[in-house]
Design a protein around this motif. Structure first.
Motif, PDB file in Angstrom:
ATOM      1  N   UNK A 106       0.853  -1.189   0.000  1.00  0.00           N
ATOM      2  CA  UNK A 106       0.000   0.000   0.000  1.00  0.00           C
ATOM      3  C   UNK A 106       0.886   1.235   0.000  1.00  0.00           C
ATOM      4  N   UNK A 107       0.477   2.253  -0.736  1.00  0.00           N
ATOM      5  CA  UNK A 107       1.207   3.526  -0.730  1.00  0.00           C
ATOM      6  C   UNK A 107       0.318   4.613  -0.172  1.00  0.00           C
ATOM      7  N   UNK A 108       0.777   5.206   0.895  1.00  0.00           N
ATOM      8  CA  UNK A 108       0.141   6.400   1.452  1.00  0.00           C
ATOM      9  C   UNK A 108       0.942   7.610   0.962  1.00  0.00           C
ATOM     10  N   UNK A 109       0.450   8.830   1.206  1.00  0.00           N
ATOM     11  CA  UNK A 109       1.195   9.995   0.740  1.00  0.00           C
ATOM     12  C   UNK A 109       2.647  10.018   1.210  1.00  0.00           C
ATOM     13  N   UNK A 110       3.507  10.462   0.325  1.00  0.00           N
ATOM     14  CA  UNK A 110       4.938  10.537   0.650  1.00  0.00           C
ATOM     15  C   UNK A 110       5.695  11.231  -0.454  1.00  0.00           C
ATOM     16  N   UNK A 111       6.995  11.202  -0.325  1.00  0.00           N
ATOM     17  CA  UNK A 111       7.867  11.898  -1.267  1.00  0.00           C
ATOM     18  C   UNK A 111       8.655  10.945  -2.146  1.00  0.00           C
ATOM     19  N   UNK A 112       9.888  11.316  -2.454  1.00  0.00           N
ATOM     20  CA  UNK A 112      10.641  10.533  -3.443  1.00  0.00           C
ATOM     21  C   UNK A 112      10.970   9.128  -2.943  1.00  0.00           C
ATOM     22  N   UNK A 113      11.163   8.979  -1.625  1.00  0.00           N
ATOM     23  CA  UNK A 113      11.438   7.642  -1.089  1.00  0.00           C
ATOM     24  C   UNK A 113      10.241   6.724  -1.288  1.00  0.00           C
ATOM     25  N   UNK A 114       9.062   7.275  -1.068  1.00  0.00           N
ATOM     26  CA  UNK A 114       7.823   6.515  -1.261  1.00  0.00           C
ATOM     27  C   UNK A 114       7.667   6.124  -2.732  1.00  0.00           C
ATOM     28  N   UNK A 115       7.912   7.079  -3.605  1.00  0.00           N
ATOM     29  CA  UNK A 115       7.774   6.782  -5.038  1.00  0.00           C
ATOM     30  C   UNK A 115       8.862   5.835  -5.519  1.00  0.00           C
ATOM     31  N   UNK A 133      -0.593  -7.694  -4.857  1.00  0.00           N
ATOM     32  CA  UNK A 133      -1.357  -6.458  -5.079  1.00  0.00           C
ATOM     33  C   UNK A 133      -0.561  -5.203  -4.682  1.00  0.00           C
ATOM     34  N   UNK A 134      -0.757  -4.171  -5.481  1.00  0.00           N
ATOM     35  CA  UNK A 134      -0.159  -2.852  -5.197  1.00  0.00           C
ATOM     36  C   UNK A 134      -1.300  -1.838  -5.258  1.00  0.00           C
ATOM     37  N   UNK A 135      -1.502  -1.108  -4.183  1.00  0.00           N
ATOM     38  CA  UNK A 135      -2.589  -0.116  -4.161  1.00  0.00           C
ATOM     39  C   UNK A 135      -2.042   1.243  -3.718  1.00  0.00           C
ATOM     40  N   UNK A 136      -2.324   2.246  -4.519  1.00  0.00           N
ATOM     41  CA  UNK A 136      -2.066   3.629  -4.101  1.00  0.00           C
ATOM     42  C   UNK A 136      -3.326   4.130  -3.413  1.00  0.00           C
ATOM     43  N   UNK A 137      -3.178   4.589  -2.174  1.00  0.00           N
ATOM     44  CA  UNK A 137      -4.329   5.180  -1.473  1.00  0.00           C
ATOM     45  C   UNK A 137      -4.275   6.679  -1.775  1.00  0.00           C
ATOM     46  N   UNK A 138      -5.172   7.098  -2.636  1.00  0.00           N
ATOM     47  CA  UNK A 138      -5.045   8.417  -3.258  1.00  0.00           C
ATOM     48  C   UNK A 138      -5.746   9.519  -2.448  1.00  0.00           C
ATOM     49  N   UNK A 139      -5.289   9.678  -1.212  1.00  0.00           N
ATOM     50  CA  UNK A 139      -5.892  10.667  -0.308  1.00  0.00           C
ATOM     51  C   UNK A 139      -5.827  12.064  -0.937  1.00  0.00           C
ATOM     52  N   UNK A 140      -6.982  12.680  -1.054  1.00  0.00           N
ATOM     53  CA  UNK A 140      -7.069  14.046  -1.605  1.00  0.00           C
ATOM     54  C   UNK A 140      -6.324  14.149  -2.931  1.00  0.00           C
ATOM     55  N   UNK A 165      -2.679  -1.773 -15.299  1.00  0.00           N
ATOM     56  CA  UNK A 165      -3.511  -2.694 -14.494  1.00  0.00           C
ATOM     57  C   UNK A 165      -2.672  -3.478 -13.477  1.00  0.00           C
ATOM     58  N   UNK A 166      -1.411  -3.111 -13.333  1.00  0.00           N
ATOM     59  CA  UNK A 166      -0.573  -3.791 -12.336  1.00  0.00           C
ATOM     60  C   UNK A 166      -0.736  -3.188 -10.941  1.00  0.00           C
ATOM     61  N   UNK A 167      -1.433  -2.058 -10.877  1.00  0.00           N
ATOM     62  CA  UNK A 167      -1.673  -1.420  -9.578  1.00  0.00           C
ATOM     63  C   UNK A 167      -3.072  -0.821  -9.602  1.00  0.00           C
ATOM     64  N   UNK A 168      -3.583  -0.546  -8.415  1.00  0.00           N
ATOM     65  CA  UNK A 168      -4.900   0.076  -8.311  1.00  0.00           C
ATOM     66  C   UNK A 168      -4.762   1.403  -7.560  1.00  0.00           C
ATOM     67  N   UNK A 169      -5.644   2.304  -7.902  1.00  0.00           N
ATOM     68  CA  UNK A 169      -5.678   3.604  -7.228  1.00  0.00           C
ATOM     69  C   UNK A 169      -7.040   3.715  -6.556  1.00  0.00           C
ATOM     70  N   UNK A 170      -7.028   3.862  -5.233  1.00  0.00           N
ATOM     71  CA  UNK A 170      -8.276   3.863  -4.461  1.00  0.00           C
ATOM     72  C   UNK A 170      -8.323   5.120  -3.610  1.00  0.00           C
ATOM     73  N   UNK A 174     -10.915   3.189   3.972  1.00  0.00           N
ATOM     74  CA  UNK A 174     -11.895   2.104   4.109  1.00  0.00           C
ATOM     75  C   UNK A 174     -12.078   1.302   2.823  1.00  0.00           C
ATOM     76  N   UNK A 175     -12.157   1.998   1.687  1.00  0.00           N
ATOM     77  CA  UNK A 175     -12.339   1.288   0.407  1.00  0.00           C
ATOM     78  C   UNK A 175     -11.106   0.444   0.088  1.00  0.00           C
ATOM     79  N   UNK A 176      -9.941   0.949   0.450  1.00  0.00           N
ATOM     80  CA  UNK A 176      -8.706   0.186   0.235  1.00  0.00           C
ATOM     81  C   UNK A 176      -8.738  -1.114   1.029  1.00  0.00           C
ATOM     82  N   UNK A 177      -9.176  -1.036   2.277  1.00  0.00           N
ATOM     83  CA  UNK A 177      -9.202  -2.245   3.114  1.00  0.00           C
ATOM     84  C   UNK A 177     -10.215  -3.263   2.591  1.00  0.00           C
ATOM     85  N   UNK A 178     -11.359  -2.759   2.123  1.00  0.00           N
ATOM     86  CA  UNK A 178     -12.348  -3.671   1.517  1.00  0.00           C
ATOM     87  C   UNK A 178     -11.739  -4.397   0.324  1.00  0.00           C
ATOM     88  N   UNK A 179     -11.053  -3.647  -0.514  1.00  0.00           N
ATOM     89  CA  UNK A 179     -10.446  -4.231  -1.718  1.00  0.00           C
ATOM     90  C   UNK A 179      -9.319  -5.213  -1.347  1.00  0.00           C
TER      91      UNK A 179
END
Ligand SMILES: Nc1ncnc2c1ncn2[C@@H]1O[C@H](COP(=O)(O)O)[C@@H](O)[C@H]1O
Length: 185
Positions: A106-115, A133-140, A165-170, A174-179
């Motif tokens: 899962x990816x939460x907001x972050x900078x170059x290290x996260x990316x 699975x790879x999911x970006x949690x696209x907060x705001x 299609x190798x990653x999802x953006x949610x 809550x929706x991320x956890x459901x997925x």
């Protein structure tokens, strides 16, 4: 310490960013991981969004493993509340554990290290080195610029459209956890 069904590596910022929603998402994800019996795997720091997620898990006595390279431990100090903390020689061996121990990323907001971590694990998936699975949690919408760049890479002919299609953006936690529950069931 709680038991867990799966391990989830969370890539996220060593800063809090300038929108309080980012830190809140980190805290909410920590709670959500425990509620869904997941173990948190993370970079082992007590800073930024990493601190928000990990402290939230630890406050509720959830399962957590941190992996921090020696030079960062010396420079900034490790997360003293993380009991299962692995000290590695370098960044590469840290990443090896972050990647190998995960059932999902899962990816939460972050900078170059996260990316950096996101792009590496995405590249490895493209190369069939894993199929997790790879999911970006696209907060705001924090990740929209990089999603735009990924679409541009396809438009410019530098990658097959299949990479999208190798990653999802949610949009939220809550929706991320459901997925995640669907993907890991
Ligand atoms: N204090 C730190 N503890 C652990 N890891 C750290 C720390 N400071 C930086 N890092 C590294 O940065 C990424 C996140 O990078 P961002 O550029 O903030 O997105 C983290 O995974 C560590 O590799």
């Amino acid at each position: 310490m709680s038991t867990y069904t799966h391990s989830v590596t969370v890539f996220c910022g060593s800063h809090l960013g300038n929108n309080p929603a980012y830190e809140q998402a980190g805290k909410d994800l920590g709670v959500g991981l425990i509620q869904n019996n997941y173990r948190l795997i993370f970079g082992g720091g007590n800073v930024g969004i990493m601190g928000a997620v990990s402290n939230s898990v630890i406050d509720l006595n959830g399962a957590v493993k941190g992996i921090i390279p020696k030079f960062l431990q010396k420079k900034e100090g490790e997360h003293s509340r993380v009991k299962d903390l692995i000290i590695t020689q370098d960044m590469h061996s840290r990443k090896e554990i972050l990647y190998n121990e995960a059932d999902a990323f899962l990816c939460l907001p972050g900078g170059i290290g996260t990316f950096d971590e996101f792009f590496e694990i995405l590249t490895w998936k493209q190369l069939h080195l894993h199929n997790k699975p790879i999911i970006i949690i696209n907060i705001e919408n924090w990740a929209e610029p990089v999603c735009h760049q990924l679409r541009a890479i396809v438009d410019q002919g530098f990658a097959d459209a299949g990479i999208l299609s190798l990653f999802e953006v949610i949009k939220d936690v809550p929706t991320t956890l459901e997925r995640l529950n669907e993907l890991l069931s």
